[in-house]
Design a protein around this motif. Structure first.
Motif, PDB file in Angstrom:
ATOM      1  N   ALA A 173      -7.526   4.768  -5.195  1.00 31.21           N
ATOM      2  CA  ALA A 173      -6.988   4.956  -3.842  1.00 31.21           C
ATOM      3  C   ALA A 173      -8.116   5.181  -2.844  1.00 31.21           C
ATOM      4  CB  ALA A 173      -6.023   6.141  -3.821  1.00 31.21           C
ATOM      5  N   ALA A 174      -9.100   6.014  -3.220  1.00 35.04           N
ATOM      6  CA  ALA A 174     -10.239   6.281  -2.351  1.00 35.04           C
ATOM      7  C   ALA A 174     -11.043   5.003  -2.108  1.00 35.04           C
ATOM      8  CB  ALA A 174     -11.132   7.361  -2.968  1.00 35.04           C
ATOM      9  N   LEU A 175     -11.268   4.229  -3.169  1.00 32.73           N
ATOM     10  CA  LEU A 175     -12.000   2.967  -3.038  1.00 32.73           C
ATOM     11  C   LEU A 175     -11.227   1.977  -2.177  1.00 32.73           C
ATOM     12  CD1 LEU A 175     -13.243   2.544  -6.727  1.00 32.73           C
ATOM     13  CD2 LEU A 175     -14.597   3.229  -4.728  1.00 32.73           C
ATOM     14  N   TYR A 209      -3.187   2.230   6.840  1.00 29.71           N
ATOM     15  CA  TYR A 209      -2.039   2.898   7.466  1.00 29.71           C
ATOM     16  C   TYR A 209      -0.808   2.853   6.568  1.00 29.71           C
ATOM     17  CZ  TYR A 209      -4.920   2.940  11.648  1.00 29.71           C
ATOM     18  OH  TYR A 209      -5.941   3.164  12.546  1.00 29.71           O
ATOM     19  N   GLY A 210      -0.661   1.775   5.810  1.00 28.57           N
ATOM     20  CA  GLY A 210       0.445   1.693   4.863  1.00 28.57           C
ATOM     21  C   GLY A 210       0.326   2.751   3.782  1.00 28.57           C
ATOM     22  N   GLY A 211      -0.893   2.928   3.276  1.00 30.98           N
ATOM     23  CA  GLY A 211      -1.123   3.949   2.254  1.00 30.98           C
ATOM     24  C   GLY A 211      -0.824   5.345   2.770  1.00 30.98           C
ATOM     25  N   ALA A 231       0.832  -1.207   0.000  1.00 34.55           N
ATOM     26  CA  ALA A 231       0.000   0.000   0.000  1.00 34.55           C
ATOM     27  C   ALA A 231       0.869   1.260   0.000  1.00 34.55           C
ATOM     28  CB  ALA A 231      -0.931   0.000   1.208  1.00 34.55           C
ATOM     29  N   SER A 232       1.984   1.230   0.712  1.00 28.86           N
ATOM     30  CA  SER A 232       2.903   2.373   0.736  1.00 28.86           C
ATOM     31  C   SER A 232       3.427   2.678  -0.660  1.00 28.86           C
ATOM     32  CB  SER A 232       4.080   2.079   1.678  1.00 28.86           C
ATOM     33  OG  SER A 232       3.651   1.938   3.008  1.00 28.86           O
ATOM     34  N   VAL A 233       3.802   1.634  -1.366  1.00 32.38           N
ATOM     35  CA  VAL A 233       4.319   1.789  -2.724  1.00 32.38           C
ATOM     36  C   VAL A 233       3.227   2.283  -3.662  1.00 32.38           C
ATOM     37  CG1 VAL A 233       5.228   0.526  -4.714  1.00 32.38           C
ATOM     38  CG2 VAL A 233       6.141   0.072  -2.427  1.00 32.38           C
ATOM     39  N   LEU A 234       2.037   1.695  -3.555  1.00 34.44           N
ATOM     40  CA  LEU A 234       0.924   2.080  -4.414  1.00 34.44           C
ATOM     41  C   LEU A 234       0.565   3.548  -4.252  1.00 34.44           C
ATOM     42  CD1 LEU A 234      -1.394   1.421  -6.348  1.00 34.44           C
ATOM     43  CD2 LEU A 234      -2.729   0.651  -4.371  1.00 34.44           C
ATOM     44  N   PHE A 235       0.476   4.003  -3.005  1.00 35.09           N
ATOM     45  CA  PHE A 235       0.085   5.399  -2.769  1.00 35.09           C
ATOM     46  C   PHE A 235       1.212   6.364  -3.114  1.00 35.09           C
ATOM     47  CE2 PHE A 235      -3.557   3.522  -1.068  1.00 35.09           C
ATOM     48  CZ  PHE A 235      -4.509   4.500  -0.794  1.00 35.09           C
ATOM     49  N   GLY A 241      -8.279  -5.399 -16.760  1.00 36.48           N
ATOM     50  CA  GLY A 241      -8.123  -4.894 -18.115  1.00 36.48           C
ATOM     51  C   GLY A 241      -9.376  -4.276 -18.690  1.00 36.48           C
ATOM     52  N   ILE A 242     -10.414  -4.093 -17.857  1.00 38.80           N
ATOM     53  CA  ILE A 242     -11.701  -3.601 -18.361  1.00 38.80           C
ATOM     54  C   ILE A 242     -12.095  -2.275 -17.720  1.00 38.80           C
ATOM     55  CG2 ILE A 242     -14.164  -4.111 -18.589  1.00 38.80           C
ATOM     56  CD1 ILE A 242     -13.431  -7.082 -18.477  1.00 38.80           C
ATOM     57  N   ILE A 243     -12.164  -2.266 -16.381  1.00 43.75           N
ATOM     58  CA  ILE A 243     -12.613  -1.072 -15.666  1.00 43.75           C
ATOM     59  C   ILE A 243     -11.430  -0.144 -15.432  1.00 43.75           C
ATOM     60  CG2 ILE A 243     -13.768  -0.191 -13.614  1.00 43.75           C
ATOM     61  CD1 ILE A 243     -14.992  -2.977 -13.251  1.00 43.75           C
ATOM     62  N   GLY A 244     -11.420   0.996 -16.117  1.00 40.08           N
ATOM     63  CA  GLY A 244     -10.316   1.940 -16.001  1.00 40.08           C
ATOM     64  C   GLY A 244     -10.720   3.202 -15.262  1.00 40.08           C
ATOM     65  N   LEU A 245     -10.051   3.475 -14.146  1.00 47.85           N
ATOM     66  CA  LEU A 245     -10.312   4.678 -13.366  1.00 47.85           C
ATOM     67  C   LEU A 245      -8.979   5.315 -12.976  1.00 47.85           C
ATOM     68  CD1 LEU A 245     -13.101   3.393 -10.915  1.00 47.85           C
ATOM     69  CD2 LEU A 245     -13.424   4.972 -12.830  1.00 47.85           C
ATOM     70  N   PRO A 246      -8.957   6.637 -12.767  1.00 56.97           N
ATOM     71  CA  PRO A 246      -7.719   7.298 -12.333  1.00 56.97           C
ATOM     72  C   PRO A 246      -7.223   6.709 -11.014  1.00 56.97           C
ATOM     73  CG  PRO A 246      -9.348   8.907 -13.037  1.00 56.97           C
ATOM     74  CD  PRO A 246     -10.057   7.589 -12.967  1.00 56.97           C
ATOM     75  N   GLY A 247      -5.913   6.711 -10.839  1.00 60.39           N
ATOM     76  CA  GLY A 247      -5.312   6.139  -9.644  1.00 60.39           C
ATOM     77  C   GLY A 247      -5.869   6.718  -8.358  1.00 60.39           C
TER      78      GLY A 247
END
Length: 206
Positions: A151-153, A176-178, A122-126, A141-147
Motif C-alpha cells: 500500500a505504501a509503495l 485518492y481512491g485508496g 484502489a478503494s477495494v484494495l485498501f 508469484g515471487i516477491i512477497g510483502l505484507p499488504g
C-alpha cells in the motif's frame, strides 16, 4: 456469481465496446471541462468502466477480482445481503470521489482526459488491507510483502506517476481512491480500526 465478477464482466464488455466505438469513448471519458461547462456529470461514472488499453484493463480487473471477492465476502459476513450493497457503494463511490480532486484541478482544461476504474479498484484494495494488513501479497508469484507495505509503495508510485502524467490514466485517482477506501471502511465498520491494529502484531517481512 459474485458481485465482483459481475462488475469485472461489465467493465470488460464496456471497455471493448468503447475501443470499437470512438464516439462512445469520447462521450464516456472523464473530461473535467465538459463536466464543468456542460454538466455532463455522468462522466464521473462512465469513465470508470472504460480503459486505456488491454494492459490497463487487465491490471485493474485482475486486482479487482483478486481482492474484491474477499472484501465482498467480508462485508457480506458482517452485514448479510446488505454487505454486497455496501461493497458496490465502496467501488462506485471510489470511482466518483477519486475523480473529484482531478475535476477541481482540470475543470478549465479542455485538453485533459482520464479513464479507468483505478479509483474504485484502489478503494477495494485498501479496504482489504485494513482487514488483512499483514497478509502477504505476491508480485508475479515471487516477491512477497505484507499488504500494508504494498500500500505504501502504491501511494509513492501513484504520486510519482501523477506528477509525470503523459497518458490518459488518472494516477492521482489511485491515491485518492485508496484514501477513500480507508475512510469508507472505517465509517461502515468502525471495529476495523482495532482489528487492523491487532493484525499488525502478525506483521512479518520474511
Amino acid at each position: 456469481m459474485s458481485v465482483t465478477l459481475i462488475l469485472v464482466i461489465i467493465t470488460v464488455l464496456t471497455s471493448l465496446y468503447a475501443w470499437n466505438n470512438q464516439d462512445i469513448l469520447r462521450k464516456w471519458i472523464f473530461n473535467p471541462y465538459s463536466v464543468n461547462e456542460y454538466g455532463q456529470y455522468y462522466r464521473f461514472i462512465t469513465s470508470g468502466f472504460i480503459h486505456n488499453d488491454f494492459i490497463h484493463l487487465l491490471f485493474n480487473m485482475l486486482v479487482l477480482w483478486m481482492f474484491g471477492e474477499q472484501v465482498e465476502y467480508i462485508f457480506a459476513a458482517i452485514y448479510g445481503v446488505a454487505g454486497k450493497a455496501i461493497f458496490v457503494a465502496l467501488y462506485i463511490l471510489g470511482i466518483i470521489v477519486s475523480d473529484i480532486p482531478t475535476y477541481l484541478k482540470h475543470k478549465d482544461h479542455a485538453y485533459y482526459n482520464a479513464l479507468g476504474a483505478s479509483g474504485g479498484v484502489a478503494s477495494v484494495l485498501f479496504s482489504f488491507i485494513l482487514f488483512a494488513p499483514a497478509q502477504k501479497l505476491y508480485l508475479y508469484g515471487i516477491i512477497g510483502l505484507p499488504g500494508i507495505v504494498w500500500a505504501a509503495l502504491y501511494i509513492l508510485y501513484s504520486a510519482y506517476m501523477g506528477k509525470r502524467q503523459g497518458d490518459n490514466i488518472n494516477h492521482d485517482a489511485h491515491l485518492y481512491g485508496g484514501l477513500f477506501g480507508i475512510v469508507f471502511t472505517i465509517l461502515v465498520y468502525p471495529k476495523v480500526i482495532s482489528h487492523f491494529i491487532g493484525e499488525l502484531g502478525d506483521l512479518s517481512f520474511f
